[in-house]
Design a protein around this motif. Structure first.
Motif, PDB file in Angstrom:
ATOM      1  N   GLN A  40      15.505  -3.542  -6.815  1.00 63.70           N
ATOM      2  CA  GLN A  40      15.495  -2.082  -6.955  1.00 63.70           C
ATOM      3  C   GLN A  40      15.277  -1.686  -8.415  1.00 63.70           C
ATOM      4  O   GLN A  40      14.520  -0.754  -8.714  1.00 63.70           O
ATOM      5  CB  GLN A  40      16.809  -1.510  -6.430  1.00 63.70           C
ATOM      6  CG  GLN A  40      16.867   0.013  -6.436  1.00 63.70           C
ATOM      7  CD  GLN A  40      18.167   0.547  -5.860  1.00 63.70           C
ATOM      8  OE1 GLN A  40      19.056  -0.201  -5.484  1.00 63.70           O
ATOM      9  NE2 GLN A  40      18.270   1.862  -5.793  1.00 63.70           N
ATOM     10  N   TYR A  43      11.512  -2.258  -9.244  1.00 61.23           N
ATOM     11  CA  TYR A  43      10.617  -1.209  -8.766  1.00 61.23           C
ATOM     12  C   TYR A  43      10.822   0.093  -9.541  1.00 61.23           C
ATOM     13  O   TYR A  43       9.876   0.862  -9.741  1.00 61.23           O
ATOM     14  CB  TYR A  43      10.804  -0.973  -7.266  1.00 61.23           C
ATOM     15  CG  TYR A  43      10.015  -1.957  -6.425  1.00 61.23           C
ATOM     16  CD1 TYR A  43       8.619  -1.959  -6.455  1.00 61.23           C
ATOM     17  CD2 TYR A  43      10.648  -2.879  -5.605  1.00 61.23           C
ATOM     18  CE1 TYR A  43       7.889  -2.860  -5.693  1.00 61.23           C
ATOM     19  CE2 TYR A  43       9.929  -3.782  -4.831  1.00 61.23           C
ATOM     20  CZ  TYR A  43       8.543  -3.764  -4.882  1.00 61.23           C
ATOM     21  OH  TYR A  43       7.816  -4.663  -4.131  1.00 61.23           O
ATOM     22  N   GLN A  46       8.753  -0.296 -12.570  1.00 64.07           N
ATOM     23  CA  GLN A  46       7.348  -0.098 -12.203  1.00 64.07           C
ATOM     24  C   GLN A  46       7.040   1.389 -12.052  1.00 64.07           C
ATOM     25  O   GLN A  46       6.006   1.888 -12.528  1.00 64.07           O
ATOM     26  CB  GLN A  46       7.024  -0.837 -10.900  1.00 64.07           C
ATOM     27  CG  GLN A  46       5.565  -0.737 -10.496  1.00 64.07           C
ATOM     28  CD  GLN A  46       5.274  -1.276  -9.113  1.00 64.07           C
ATOM     29  OE1 GLN A  46       4.710  -0.568  -8.282  1.00 64.07           O
ATOM     30  NE2 GLN A  46       5.649  -2.533  -8.851  1.00 64.07           N
ATOM     31  N   GLU A  47       7.924   2.125 -11.391  1.00 68.45           N
ATOM     32  CA  GLU A  47       7.696   3.543 -11.146  1.00 68.45           C
ATOM     33  C   GLU A  47       7.675   4.342 -12.449  1.00 68.45           C
ATOM     34  O   GLU A  47       6.878   5.292 -12.593  1.00 68.45           O
ATOM     35  CB  GLU A  47       8.779   4.088 -10.210  1.00 68.45           C
ATOM     36  CG  GLU A  47       8.647   5.564  -9.867  1.00 68.45           C
ATOM     37  CD  GLU A  47       7.433   5.909  -9.034  1.00 68.45           C
ATOM     38  OE1 GLU A  47       7.067   7.105  -8.983  1.00 68.45           O
ATOM     39  OE2 GLU A  47       6.830   4.996  -8.417  1.00 68.45           O
ATOM     40  N   ARG A  63      -3.464   0.826  -3.999  1.00 66.09           N
ATOM     41  CA  ARG A  63      -2.309  -0.069  -4.131  1.00 66.09           C
ATOM     42  C   ARG A  63      -2.732  -1.496  -3.795  1.00 66.09           C
ATOM     43  O   ARG A  63      -3.678  -1.724  -3.041  1.00 66.09           O
ATOM     44  CB  ARG A  63      -1.190   0.344  -3.169  1.00 66.09           C
ATOM     45  CG  ARG A  63      -0.758   1.798  -3.292  1.00 66.09           C
ATOM     46  CD  ARG A  63       0.394   1.965  -4.232  1.00 66.09           C
ATOM     47  NE  ARG A  63       0.856   3.351  -4.286  1.00 66.09           N
ATOM     48  CZ  ARG A  63       1.968   3.734  -4.917  1.00 66.09           C
ATOM     49  NH1 ARG A  63       2.724   2.837  -5.537  1.00 66.09           N
ATOM     50  NH2 ARG A  63       2.325   5.000  -4.941  1.00 66.09           N
ATOM     51  N   ASP A  82       5.343  -8.056  -2.271  1.00 61.41           N
ATOM     52  CA  ASP A  82       5.645  -6.977  -3.202  1.00 61.41           C
ATOM     53  C   ASP A  82       4.404  -6.109  -3.324  1.00 61.41           C
ATOM     54  O   ASP A  82       3.383  -6.378  -2.693  1.00 61.41           O
ATOM     55  CB  ASP A  82       6.113  -7.509  -4.572  1.00 61.41           C
ATOM     56  CG  ASP A  82       5.000  -8.190  -5.361  1.00 61.41           C
ATOM     57  OD1 ASP A  82       3.897  -8.427  -4.803  1.00 61.41           O
ATOM     58  OD2 ASP A  82       5.226  -8.510  -6.539  1.00 61.41           O
ATOM     59  N   GLY A  84       2.026  -3.148  -5.973  1.00 62.30           N
ATOM     60  CA  GLY A  84       1.777  -2.483  -7.238  1.00 62.30           C
ATOM     61  C   GLY A  84       0.704  -1.429  -7.048  1.00 62.30           C
ATOM     62  O   GLY A  84       0.276  -1.150  -5.926  1.00 62.30           O
ATOM     63  N   VAL A 159       7.451  -7.772 -10.139  1.00 63.36           N
ATOM     64  CA  VAL A 159       7.555  -6.419  -9.577  1.00 63.36           C
ATOM     65  C   VAL A 159       7.610  -5.386 -10.694  1.00 63.36           C
ATOM     66  O   VAL A 159       6.885  -4.378 -10.676  1.00 63.36           O
ATOM     67  CB  VAL A 159       8.789  -6.302  -8.669  1.00 63.36           C
ATOM     68  CG1 VAL A 159       9.093  -4.831  -8.365  1.00 63.36           C
ATOM     69  CG2 VAL A 159       8.582  -7.066  -7.375  1.00 63.36           C
ATOM     70  N   ASN A 162       4.277  -4.283 -12.490  1.00 64.08           N
ATOM     71  CA  ASN A 162       3.259  -3.773 -11.566  1.00 64.08           C
ATOM     72  C   ASN A 162       2.658  -4.861 -10.703  1.00 64.08           C
ATOM     73  O   ASN A 162       1.435  -4.914 -10.495  1.00 64.08           O
ATOM     74  CB  ASN A 162       2.152  -3.029 -12.327  1.00 64.08           C
ATOM     75  CG  ASN A 162       1.237  -2.236 -11.396  1.00 64.08           C
ATOM     76  OD1 ASN A 162       1.645  -1.859 -10.313  1.00 64.08           O
ATOM     77  ND2 ASN A 162       0.010  -2.009 -11.833  1.00 64.08           N
ATOM     78  N   GLN A 222      10.269   5.949   0.717  1.00 63.70           N
ATOM     79  CA  GLN A 222      10.437   6.648  -0.552  1.00 63.70           C
ATOM     80  C   GLN A 222       9.720   7.998  -0.554  1.00 63.70           C
ATOM     81  O   GLN A 222       9.628   8.667  -1.584  1.00 63.70           O
ATOM     82  CB  GLN A 222       9.878   5.780  -1.689  1.00 63.70           C
ATOM     83  CG  GLN A 222      10.501   4.399  -1.780  1.00 63.70           C
ATOM     84  CD  GLN A 222       9.772   3.492  -2.757  1.00 63.70           C
ATOM     85  OE1 GLN A 222       9.091   3.955  -3.657  1.00 63.70           O
ATOM     86  NE2 GLN A 222       9.914   2.183  -2.567  1.00 63.70           N
TER      87      GLN A 222
END
Length: 264
Positions: A40, A43, A46-47, A63, A82, A84, A159, A162, A222
């Protein structure tokens, strides 16, 4: 966030990775420096990068799904894929000459490229719904790259980085193949015209459509949709091979078509 990480920890990691794109200097593995780092957390890092680049005006093109082969999952000690993202300025076409200096430690993987004709909004997307959303299937190559030094990655590292995405190359002519035939398709990865790897579509989670449904459902949880017009790469047929300036890479789907890019 895990109990031991803070928002500041995540932002610092994101900033380091953003800086690595500009400096071409990789960073030490994040797992060694963020105590108790979770998927978590990764990610979230990454976000933060995605939002940073979108704020700069870059445009999301699609993606990628990674870790879809059993061999790679076993190598990293994971049991799921996973994902990206990639932007329009990261997409190259067949015949492109790509500066190798734009990457830190690039490798190439042959893949399908799914152009979506319908939006997929999970959760609850079935394999059949995912298949029906695919408008065209192109030959593709993902140029994976790691902002983590020496490719010293575990799941949380890739992860956060990306999913080790560097760039995408995609053909201009769709492959003449139906969605239901994808698992049986063979692809060869050539470096400088020499076959170095071969694989079947079934290497991609047993069914290349499965990663598309998985991604739609994970992102759907999400509140994020896979939009019509986006390109989705579902995973590699083979292991990745390193490339350097002066080399070419070809994803050869035999009579169905091919894609070649050169590194300069």
């Amino acid at each position: 966030m895990s109990q031991t990480t803070t928002a500041a920890d995540l932002q610092t990691a994101a900033d380091e990775l953003i800086n690595a794109y500009a400096t071409k200097v990789p960073v030490a593995p994040l797992r060694d420096r963020i105590q108790g780092m979770t998927g978590q957390d990764a990610y979230a890092i990454q976000e933060l990068q995605l939002q940073h680049f979108l704020a700069e005006g870059r445009v999301l093109a699609g993606r990628k799904v990674g870790l879809t082969s059993l061999a790679i999952q076993q190598q990293l000690g994971v049991d799921s894929p996973d994902f990206g993202f990639f932007f329009k300025d990261m997409v190259h076409l067949d015949g492109a000459s790509i500066p190798a200096g734009g990457f830190l430690q690039p490798k190439v993987e042959p893949e399908f490229g799914f152009a979506l004709k319908e939006t997929l909004q999970g959760p609850g997307i079935t394999r059949e719904q995912a298949a029906a959303a695919i408008g065209a299937i192109y030959p593709a190559i993902e140029i994976i790259d790691s902002r983590i030094a020496n490719w010293d990655i575990k799941l949380v590292d890739t992860v956060a980085d990306n999913a080790s995405c560097g760039a995408i190359a995609v053909g201009t002519t769709p492959l003449d193949v139906s969605v239901d035939q994808l698992a049986a398709v063979e692809c060869s990865l050539l470096i400088n015209g020499e076959v170095r790897e071969r694989g079947l579509g079934e290497a991609v989670m047993g069914d290349p459509v499965a990663p598309l449904a998985w991604l739609a459902n994970v992102l759907g949880e999400q509140g994020v949709a896979l939009e019509a017009g986006q390109l989705i790469l579902p995973g590699s047929f083979t292991k990745a091979l390193p490339v350097i300036a002066g080399e070419s890479a070809t994803a050869d789907f035999g009579p169905l078509g091919s894609l070649t890019i050169s590194f300069i």
